[in-house]
Design a protein around this motif. Structure first.
Motif, PDB file in Angstrom:
ATOM      1  N   THR A   5       7.350  32.221   5.548  1.00  9.31           N
ATOM      2  CA  THR A   5       6.111  32.989   5.682  1.00  9.31           C
ATOM      3  C   THR A   5       4.904  32.108   5.963  1.00  9.31           C
ATOM      4  N   SER A   6       5.002  30.801   5.623  1.00  5.89           N
ATOM      5  CA  SER A   6       3.872  29.900   5.864  1.00  5.89           C
ATOM      6  C   SER A   6       4.385  28.466   5.932  1.00  5.89           C
ATOM      7  N   THR A   7       4.026  27.723   7.007  1.00 10.54           N
ATOM      8  CA  THR A   7       4.371  26.311   7.149  1.00 10.54           C
ATOM      9  C   THR A   7       3.227  25.591   7.841  1.00 10.54           C
ATOM     10  N   PRO A   8       3.002  24.313   7.586  1.00 12.20           N
ATOM     11  CA  PRO A   8       1.932  23.576   8.271  1.00 12.20           C
ATOM     12  C   PRO A   8       2.326  23.235   9.703  1.00 12.20           C
ATOM     13  N   ARG A   9       1.330  23.046  10.558  1.00  8.17           N
ATOM     14  CA  ARG A   9       1.612  22.677  11.948  1.00  8.17           C
ATOM     15  C   ARG A   9       1.611  21.162  12.136  1.00  8.17           C
ATOM     16  N   ALA A  10       0.694  20.480  11.455  1.00 11.48           N
ATOM     17  CA  ALA A  10       0.569  19.038  11.618  1.00 11.48           C
ATOM     18  C   ALA A  10       0.131  18.434  10.289  1.00 11.48           C
ATOM     19  N   ALA A  11       0.436  17.139  10.095  1.00 13.02           N
ATOM     20  CA  ALA A  11       0.055  16.460   8.851  1.00 13.02           C
ATOM     21  C   ALA A  11       0.128  14.960   9.064  1.00 13.02           C
ATOM     22  N   ALA A  12      -0.565  14.216   8.219  1.00 19.68           N
ATOM     23  CA  ALA A  12      -0.552  12.755   8.231  1.00 19.68           C
ATOM     24  C   ALA A  12      -0.153  12.255   6.845  1.00 19.68           C
ATOM     25  N   TYR A  13       0.064  10.952   6.757  1.00 29.92           N
ATOM     26  CA  TYR A  13       0.523  10.340   5.508  1.00 29.92           C
ATOM     27  C   TYR A  13      -0.369  10.750   4.325  1.00 29.92           C
ATOM     28  N   GLY A  14       0.279  11.162   3.229  1.00 32.89           N
ATOM     29  CA  GLY A  14      -0.436  11.507   2.006  1.00 32.89           C
ATOM     30  C   GLY A  14      -0.925  12.929   1.926  1.00 32.89           C
TER      31      GLY A  14
END
Length: 695
Positions: A346-355
């Protein structure tokens, strides 16, 4: 409960301690300046080993007041050892005699300090020979002392608690009497275990020396049988047998519906037992309830993470410590039918960086039903980054932080619910995550001595330190080490410089570098460098001043006085007197000495061959307790069912079944006071052997 452990005896007499102090003092002070020859002489003094008193207990012509190091003939040393063998053996035998007479303080004293003093002498005498058998005999006498001490403690503790039990019964305090009766059962198990350790250690002494401890072993066995006989009477006059039943509305368990388990708890005479604690166990799942006024109970169960290999469900009545009842159990066969899980994100992130935190949410459906407890696993780039379970409505939320992996770019993000070979077959849902690269910086400081290099590094991102990453340190291009950063990104070490980098005639400058390659990560590579000057060690002086000469002379005088004091203490120990008689020698063949749990199992098998079914069960149970709770003080204090409850959560299905079979049979063998069939004893022994093997 305590257990006998293997010991390596390196005891030293008081004189040897003074001797060592003298030698150390001479060495330390002579370090002002004493050439290699002086250091060698101070480091290798001639040890003085004392012998025992002259005693009429030994008919040998060897004079017992001589220093063993001065004996010229091997027969003289052997004669001295024979006297010490007899002396120590007589003390062990006297302690068993005191136990059989209920004189526990005397039993402790005879294997106390005086025994230890003679054992120290034995170690010294054995050290004056080149025979390994002497050292082994010293070890066996040490083990025998520890085993006898433990046995004295366990038997005396049983007697004290039994007196409290009798007083409680005389006062009409049945609740306290029942609690004490269960404690007595635990103590009786301790006595049985320690009896085995005593007999094994005495047999080992007899095999390694000319000491015959057969009578002492027989007395120990009789003392133990007296405890077990007393405990049988305690069980018979304190507890009542019970029966419990178990019925399932459907023997096929499936996550698509709830199953209902019912049963009734009664005494052996048919009277209902109200408010009894009943525990249902199916695989690793446990449900607990209490019986009603008619002794009946009911539970509902739905398998979630249950292995499809599960073949039975078990119910157990667990009486309280003050209860007048014995425990009971029942088993019924089951089948497990699995059903697939369906995962919806139902919900997931599209992009992310370390930490950064990754919030992943979704729902799990199993054949149209939603329920709590379904295991959920989140993987990113093939690595598991989070584990959770569903709530009552089938939903889940996971919030892991992005680590140094996977590498920057597009990475697969997968959510899996359920597990292979369980009631809920795995279901999956997948998406992707864009992983951004993060800049890093690396700091480096270094300080050098003539042969070592102290380095301190720290790997950081703009938001803080980076843990668990490798940093390579080099000096003038030569790799010195690979360090791993800790929780705040630091990595510090003292490194040895290769000989080719160490200065010899003058100072030299080294270039020190630290590098983080960032291979396979979403972090940028980083490096740092610095320079250090390394100076050669200062030249040493070879002259001796007048002050140093006086200090050296004083050290020699003090060391001489200490050596003289050491010799005087040896002589005083040699002149001590002791009246303990010598037993008749009768050596036995050399046996193997397995672990205590294995020896208990061997004793149990021997009891089964002798048609002693109850003893087989009790000793087999003692072997399992010994195998699992040796290093766990928490387990050692548990009653048999408390031990089962604590340990069973760590066991597999088959091992739990074996432990329950053994515990149930043990309870009836030890509490019920009624005969145990050979078939039940064989089953209990087989269960114990499996548990000990897997411990």
């Amino acid at each position: 409960m305590g257990y006998v452990t293997d010991v390596t005896w390196v005891t030293r007499r008081r004189a040897r301690l003074v001797f060592a102090v003298a030698a150390a003092f001479a060495l330390c002070v002579s370090g002002v300046h004493a050439g290699p020859a002086a250091e060698s002489a101070a480091a290798t003094p001639t040890a003085q080993v004392s012998g025992p008193d002259n005693d009429t207990a030994n008919n040998s012509s060897v004079p017992h007041h001589r220093d063993p190091a001065t004996y010229e003939e091997p027969g003289e040393i052997r004669g001295l050892e024979s006297w010490l063998d007899s002396h120590l053996g007589a003390r062990l035998a006297a302690s068993t005699r005191n136990v059989s007479q209920g004189q526990y303080e005397a039993a402790r004293a005879v294997v106390g300090d005086a025994y230890s003093d003679r054992l120290d002498q034995y170690v010294d005498v054995a050290g004056a020979t080149d025979y390994e058998s002497d050292d082994r005999a010293a070890d066996e006498f040490a083990r025998a002392q520890d085993a006898q001490r433990e046995y004295v403690s366990s038997t005396s503790r049983y007697e004290r608690v039994h007196e409290q039990y009798q007083r409680a019964r005389d006062a009409g305090d049945e609740s306290r009497a029942r609690r004490l009766a269960r404690e007595l059962q635990r103590l009786a198990t301790n006595v049985t275990e320690h009896r085995t350790a005593v007999v094994e250690s005495y047999r080992a002494v007899g095999n390694g020396t000319a000491v015959d401890l057969t009578a002492a072993m027989q007395r120990t066995n009789r003392s133990t049988e007296a405890v077990l006989s007393t405990q049988s009477s305690v069980r018979g006059e304190t507890f009542t047998h019970t029966r419990v039943t178990l019925t399932l509305d459907d023997a096929t368990l499936t996550p698509t519906r709830q199953s209902r388990a019912t049963g009734v708890l009664r005494t052996a005479d048919g009277a209902p037992i109200p408010n009894g604690t009943v525990v249902l166990r199916v695989g690793a799942d446990t449900l607990t309830t209490t019986t009603d006024a008619d002794g009946r109970y009911a539970l509902t169960y739905r398998p979630v993470d249950l292995s499809t290999a599960t073949e039975s469900a078990r119910v157990r009545y667990r009486p309280a410590s003050a209860s007048p009842y014995l425990g009971a159990n029942a088993t019924t066969p089951v089948d497990v039918a699995s059903a697939p899980a369906t995962v919806t994100l139902t919900s997931t992130p599209r992009a992310a960086a370390y930490g950064e935190s990754l919030r992943v949410t979704g729902d799990v459906d199993v054949a149209g039903a939603q329920f709590a407890g379904v295991p959920v696993r989140v993987t990113l780039g093939g690595d598991v980054v989070a584990r959770t379970t569903t709530n009552a409505s089938g939903g889940f939320t996971a919030t892991p932080r992005l680590g140094a992996r996977p590498a920057a770019g597009t990475a697969p993000l997968t959510v899996e619910a359920g597990r292979t070979d369980t009631a809920i077959e795995p279901g999956r849902a997948a998406t992707t995550l864009t992983v951004r690269e993060t800049a890093t910086s690396l700091s480096l400081t270094a300080n050098a001595s003539p042969s070592t290099l102290d380095v301190a590094t720290r790997l950081r991102t703009p938001d803080g330190g980076v843990a668990g990453q490798p940093v390579v340190v080099r000096a003038n291009g030569t790799r010195l080490a690979t360090l791993t950063t800790d929780g705040d990104g630091t990595a510090n070490a003292t490194l040895t410089l290769p000989s080719r980098l160490q200065p010899t005639t003058g100072a030299r400058t080294l270039t020190i570098t630290a590098a983080y390659a960032a291979s396979g990560t979403n972090l940028e590579a980083a490096s740092a460098r610095t320079a250090v000057t390394v100076s050669p060690p200062p030249a040493s002086s070879s002259g001796v001043t007048l002050t140093q000469a006086w200090i050296l002379l004083g050290a020699v005088l003090v060391a001489s006085l200490l050596f003289a004091l050491a010799y005087a203490l040896w002589r005083r120990d040699l002149e001590a007197d002791d009246d303990v008689p010598e037993p008749t020698p009768d050596p036995e063949p050399d046996p193997a000495t397995p672990a205590l749990a294995d020896r208990l199992l061997a004793t149990a098998r021997a009891s089964l061959d002798d048609a002693e079914a109850a003893t087989t069960v009790e000793t087999a149970y003692a072997a399992v307790r010994r195998a699992f709770d040796e290093d766990d003080a928490r387990l050692r204090q548990r009653t048999h069912w408390e031990f089962y409850t604590t340990l069973s959560d760590t066991l597999g299905e088959d091992e739990r079944a074996a432990l329950e079979t053994l515990t149930s049979t043990y309870e009836h063998a030890t509490f019920a006071g009624r005969p145990v069939s050979r078939a039940d004893a064989e089953a209990a022994l087989a269960a114990a052997e499996r548990l000990v093997e897997d411990a």
